[in-house]
Write an enzyme that holds these catalytic residues in place. Structure first.
Site, PDB file in Angstrom:
ATOM      1  N   GLY A 354       0.836  -1.197   0.000  1.00 51.61           N
ATOM      2  CA  GLY A 354       0.000   0.000   0.000  1.00 51.61           C
ATOM      3  C   GLY A 354       0.867   1.242   0.000  1.00 51.61           C
ATOM      4  N   GLY A 359       4.938   7.081   2.677  1.00 51.24           N
ATOM      5  CA  GLY A 359       5.685   6.386   1.642  1.00 51.24           C
ATOM      6  C   GLY A 359       5.034   5.062   1.299  1.00 51.24           C
ATOM      7  N   ASP A 472      -1.117   9.444  15.376  1.00 45.53           N
ATOM      8  CA  ASP A 472      -1.792   9.184  14.093  1.00 45.53           C
ATOM      9  C   ASP A 472      -2.703   7.957  14.183  1.00 45.53           C
ATOM     10  OD1 ASP A 472      -2.486   9.760  11.535  1.00 45.53           O
ATOM     11  OD2 ASP A 472      -0.684   8.899  10.618  1.00 45.53           O
TER      12      ASP A 472
HETATM   13  N1  LIG Z   1       3.015  -4.096   8.922  1.00 43.35           N
HETATM   14  C1  LIG Z   1       2.186  -4.167   7.875  1.00 43.35           C
HETATM   15  N2  LIG Z   1       1.708  -5.345   7.484  1.00 43.35           N
HETATM   16  C2  LIG Z   1       0.871  -5.428   6.433  1.00 43.35           C
HETATM   17  N3  LIG Z   1       0.467  -4.392   5.721  1.00 43.35           N
HETATM   18  C3  LIG Z   1       0.918  -3.172   6.056  1.00 43.35           C
HETATM   19  C4  LIG Z   1       1.809  -2.996   7.141  1.00 43.35           C
HETATM   20  N4  LIG Z   1       2.102  -1.684   7.246  1.00 43.35           N
HETATM   21  C5  LIG Z   1       1.425  -1.076   6.269  1.00 43.35           C
HETATM   22  N5  LIG Z   1       0.707  -1.950   5.539  1.00 43.35           N
HETATM   23  C6  LIG Z   1      -0.152  -1.682   4.388  1.00 43.35           C
HETATM   24  O1  LIG Z   1       0.380  -0.579   3.715  1.00 43.35           O
HETATM   25  C7  LIG Z   1      -0.593   0.443   3.583  1.00 43.35           C
HETATM   26  C8  LIG Z   1       0.086   1.769   3.689  1.00 43.35           C
HETATM   27  O2  LIG Z   1       0.525   1.947   5.009  1.00 43.35           O
HETATM   28  P1  LIG Z   1       1.001   3.348   5.540  1.00 43.35           P
HETATM   29  O3  LIG Z   1       1.143   3.220   7.009  1.00 43.35           O
HETATM   30  O4  LIG Z   1       2.168   3.771   4.762  1.00 43.35           O
HETATM   31  O5  LIG Z   1      -0.139   4.321   5.159  1.00 43.35           O
HETATM   32  P2  LIG Z   1      -1.411   4.719   5.952  1.00 43.35           P
HETATM   33  O6  LIG Z   1      -1.469   3.911   7.186  1.00 43.35           O
HETATM   34  O7  LIG Z   1      -2.538   4.610   5.011  1.00 43.35           O
HETATM   35  O8  LIG Z   1      -1.146   6.210   6.290  1.00 43.35           O
HETATM   36  P3  LIG Z   1      -0.109   6.819   7.303  1.00 43.35           P
HETATM   37  O9  LIG Z   1       1.055   7.167   6.446  1.00 43.35           O
HETATM   38  O10 LIG Z   1      -0.744   7.990   7.897  1.00 43.35           O
HETATM   39  O11 LIG Z   1       0.234   5.753   8.278  1.00 43.35           O
HETATM   40  C9  LIG Z   1      -1.569   0.181   4.676  1.00 43.35           C
HETATM   41  O12 LIG Z   1      -2.815   0.616   4.317  1.00 43.35           O
HETATM   42  C10 LIG Z   1      -1.534  -1.326   4.819  1.00 43.35           C
HETATM   43  O13 LIG Z   1      -2.459  -1.916   3.925  1.00 43.35           O
END
Ligand SMILES: Nc1ncnc2c1ncn2[C@@H]1O[C@H](COP(=O)(O)OP(=O)(O)OP(=O)(O)O)[C@@H](O)[C@H]1O
Ligand SMILES: *[C@@H]1O[C@H](CO)[C@@H](O)[C@H](O)[C@H]1NC(C)=O
Ligand SMILES: *[C@@H]1O[C@H](CO)[C@@H](O)[C@H](O)[C@H]1NC(C)=O
Ligand SMILES: *[C@@H]1O[C@H](CO)[C@@H](O)[C@H](O)[C@H]1NC(C)=O
Ligand SMILES: *[C@@H]1O[C@H](CO)[C@@H](O)[C@H](O)[C@H]1NC(C)=O
Ligand SMILES: *[C@@H]1O[C@H](CO)[C@@H](O)[C@H](O)[C@H]1NC(C)=O
Ligand SMILES: *[C@@H]1O[C@H](CO)[C@@H](O)[C@H](O)[C@H]1NC(C)=O
Ligand SMILES: [Mg+2]
Length: 678
Positions: A354, A359, A472
């Site tokens: 994602g 990032g 967050d």
């Molecule tokens: N540890 C993880 N295991 C599985 N999927 C993950 C993990 N971390 C992130 N993801 C996936 O990656 C996506 C992007 O995560 P990310 O944390 O970068 O963005 P966000 O949570 O949408 O926004 P923010 O940047 O505010 O945290 C998430 O929506 C999730 O589906």
């Protein structure tokens, strides 16, 4: 016919002398298998080369044609004409210096046991230098011996019964190729093969000696031409023809490569192409093949070296990391970029989990352990605050709670930070709540997720050695494992953008719809701003609606306001997610909704702490009672805040990260927003 064939066969073999006309003519092209009479150090080398001397001190050697020949006519006892030619080479270990010499000899005996080596050339001895028996020699002398009145150290001489030459000339030849036959010097010990011709004319009684480099045809003018009547010299008995050589103190080889002889006529010409090769001395001359292959090989080697260098530089660049001294203490948490690169298949697009506000997140499998990881690539522009952040990330890595996404470590590159987490196989809760393609989550799971997140947040706020503010909290930062347990992720990450404590430059970090009013106002994140966001999250889970939803005519509906409205109207249960189709625990749903409202109270001090929230969710506290005044108070406070926030411009944003002026709390989307505070 058969005889001719045999002759061709024999001469092709080139080793055995072709003995025609009653032994009066022969030719050796190399001496392999030849029946020569040898003594001293004389030996025939495997290649057919006749080696008369080798490097041994004070030695002499002889090689004679085995059968003696009559040099006098039988009836008149006049010396017969004869002619001989041979190819020789004097090879010494030093440039321009070699031992005494080599001679062509005609003598009545092959026994030279009483002769001396050195300047005596293996022909005579020290008693006088004159012979007791007849002897004819043509010497190739490379040492000046005053005793024998030598002219120089590189001469050809005709010796009759004495080592004092009747006639001697410096080695050389009259070059027919140059007009007029110019004289060219030769160096006898140049290590190059040379040919010598000895011709005696029995009628004119003249002995001619001619020398030339091996590739030069016999010059017309002889080097030496001596009028000598050999009739008195030659014995009546048969005499032997052959070679004598002697060495002294200088490393020298005297070689004979080929030899032909003829009585009463010219010696058969030598076929130079059939002569054996000289052994190599010193460095091997470079062959034509090497001339071509060597530069090619060198070029390709250089090219290969360059390519390798480029590859390694490229690889270094590609896998380059930033590592500083202060990181040493975090060593164990540090991952090599190469390993992460390998784990994620080079950050392939199909491994992309994602894209979030900070990032891209990639799925990967660490090599030896088969551990599934999620790698988050966070770009940052400045080094400022990175150190504190890494310190914090690592300290956060020490946080362990079953409802937190475990941070395993990090890796630093230029302008980039890579965070390595446990991989959560079911992805983010946000996807499950709002993606119409995903099946709805049932109420018991929602309630347990909510409890799990609350317990994780409580751990951050109160149960660890220091207070950690998440900053967050939102549905997309709640990740679900295989058993659909909720894990709170991304804690502390907002800090990367929020390191300054200077209020003038502080950025507000968080996500629209989850931001507490005072956070927007002061930019200061506290546990109670986390509680606010958690409240919004509670409502989001219960209602299945985003914190801020776009209604008709671009009207933005703020979830908190919307639930408040329902509460005021006494229809709070209508706010519950319709996708649950009425299948939910009534009391739990009311608790979650009311708790959500309580946590999103505009005034921070009116919100419960996380421990209290936990008690509510565990049923240790009765469901909070929200008096009607709560509603009007909250509404008033909300209006107050909207007025307060009139200075800021509203932004609409996509799901990509935005750095923008903050909009009114009631407008915007669920995108992450970084905003200037005042
Ligand atoms: N540890 C993880 N295991 C599985 N999927 C993950 C993990 N971390 C992130 N993801 C996936 O990656 C996506 C992007 O995560 P990310 O944390 O970068 O963005 P966000 O949570 O949408 O926004 P923010 O940047 O505010 O945290 C998430 O929506 C999730 O589906
Ligand atoms: C020189 O000749 C002697 C006697 O034949 C032999 O023992 C020796 O090995 C030879 N040396 C070389 C260098 O050929
Ligand atoms: C070599 O020559 C000698 C003298 O002529 C002779 O006695 C001997 O038999 C010859 N040997 C061979 C193998 O031809
Ligand atoms: C020298 O050579 C002659 C034959 O050429 C011989 O009679 C005499 O004995 C030799 N002298 C020595 C000292 O070897
Ligand atoms: C040596 O040779 C000379 C001539 O060159 C001669 O006069 C003399 O008698 C000889 N001596 C001996 C010992 O043979
Ligand atoms: C040849 O050698 C002689 C002495 O041996 C010398 O005087 C002459 O200059 C040489 N000539 C050439 C062309 O080298
Ligand atoms: C020797 O050389 C002279 C002069 O070049 C020539 O006239 C004569 O024929 C030669 N004799 C022999 C036997 O080659
Ligand atoms: Mg996230």
């Amino acid at each position: 016919m058969l005889a001719l064939l045999l002759f061709i066969l024999l001469s092709r073999q080139g080793e055995v002398a072709s003995s025609l006309d009653d032994g009066r003519e022969f030719a050796y092209h190399g001496f392999a298998g030849a029946n020569l009479t040898l003594d001293g150090l004389a030996t025939i080398l495997p290649g057919g080369l006749l080696a008369l001397t080798n490097f041994t001190y004070q030695t002499k050697a002889h090689a004679f044609h085995p059968s003696p020949m009559h040099f006098l006519t039988k009836t008149t006892s006049v010396a017969r004409s004869f002619s001989t030619s041979f190819v020789f080479a004097i090879v010494s270990g030093y440039d321009g210096l070699s031992d005494h010499g080599l001679a062509f000899v005609v003598a009545p005996t092959t026994d030279f046991s009483t002769a001396n080596a050195g300047q005596y050339l293996g022909l005579l001895n020290a008693t006088n230098g004159t012979a007791s028996h007849p002897i004819l020699a043509v010497e190739l002398d490379t040492i000046l011996t005053p005793e024998f009145r030598d002219i120089n150290s590189n001469h050809v001489g005709i010796d009759v019964n004495s080592l004092v030459s009747r006639q001697a000339r410096p080695a050389g030849y009259y070059d027919d190729a140059a007009g007029g036959g110019a004289f060219r010097n030769l160096s006898l010990n140049s290590r190059e093969p040379m040919q010598l011709w000895v011709d005696y004319d029995g009628v004119s009684k003249q002995l001619n000696v001619t020398l030339a480099p091996v590739h030069v045809p016999k010059p017309k003018n002889p080097l030496l031409s001596e009028a000598v009547d050999l009739s008195t010299l030659m014995a009546a008995d048969a005499m032997y023809a052959g070679f004598s050589a002697s060495s002294g103190v200088v490393f020298t080889h005297h070689y004979v490569l080929g030899w032909s002889f003829g009585l009463d006529g010219p010696a058969p010409p030598l076929d130079l192409s059939r002569l054996p090769a000289l052994p190599r001395l010193g460095p091997k001359p470079r062959s034509k093949v090497l001339d071509v292959v060597l530069p090619l090989a060198t070029a390709s080697l250089v090219a290969a070296a360059l390519a390798t260098t480029f590859f390694f530089v490229w690889r270094r660049r590609r896998f380059a990391e930033v590592r500083e001294d202060w990181e040493d203490e975090f060593g164990p948490h540090r991952y090599a970029y190469k390993d992460l690169h390998r784990a994620t298949d080079g950050f392939r697009e199909r491994n992309l989990l994602g894209v979030g506000g900070f990032g891209r997140v990639y799925k990967g499998v660490l090599s030896p352990s088969n551990l599934e990881i999620a790698v988050k690539r966070v770009s940052h522009d400045s080094r400022q605050g990175v150190r504190e952040f890494v310190a914090e990330v690592v300290s956060i890595g020490r946080l362990r709670h079953r409802n937190l996404v475990q941070l395993l470590g990090y890796c630093r590159r230029k302008d980039e930070l890579l965070l390595v987490y446990d991989c959560m196989s079911n992805g983010s809760l946000e996807k499950h709540l709002h993606d119409p393609h995903m099946p709805a989550i049932f109420w018991p799971e929602r309630y347990s997720i909510v409890k799990g997140v609350a317990s994780g947040l409580l751990y951050l706020h109160e149960d660890w050695e220091k207070v950690v503010v998440h900053r967050d909290i939102k549905a997309s930062n709640v990740l679900l494992d295989e058993q659909m347990n909720g894990h709170l992720g991304d804690f502390g990450l907002a800090r990367l953008y929020d390191h300054g404590t200077d209020a003038q430059t502080t950025h507000v970090v968080g996500t629209m719809g989850y931001l507490a009013p005072e956070l927007v106002r002061t930019g200061k994140a506290t546990p109670l701003t986390d509680v606010f966001a958690f409240g919004v999250f509670l409502l989001e889970v219960a209602c299945g609606r985003r914190p801020i939803e776009r209604g008709e005519h671009d009207n933005r509906v703020v979830l908190v306001d919307w639930v408040l409205e329902h509460h005021r109207g006494g229809s709070i249960l209508e706010a519950v997610d319709p996708r649950l189709m009425g299948k939910f625990d009534l009391e739990e749903a009311i608790l979650v909704l009311k708790l959500g409202l309580l946590c999103t109270h505009p005034l921070p001090n009116a919100r419960p702490g996380m421990r209290k929230v936990m008690q509510y969710l565990e049923g240790d506290q009765p469901t909070p009672d929200l008096p009607p005044t709560y509603v009007s108070y909250a509404m008033m406070a909300l209006m107050q805040i909207e007025g307060f926030d009139s200075y800021v411009m509203s932004t609409s944003s996509s799901t990509s990260p935005t750095v923008a002026s903050i909009g009114a709390v009631s407008c915007g989307s669920s995108a992450t927003v970084l905003a200037e505070g005042r």
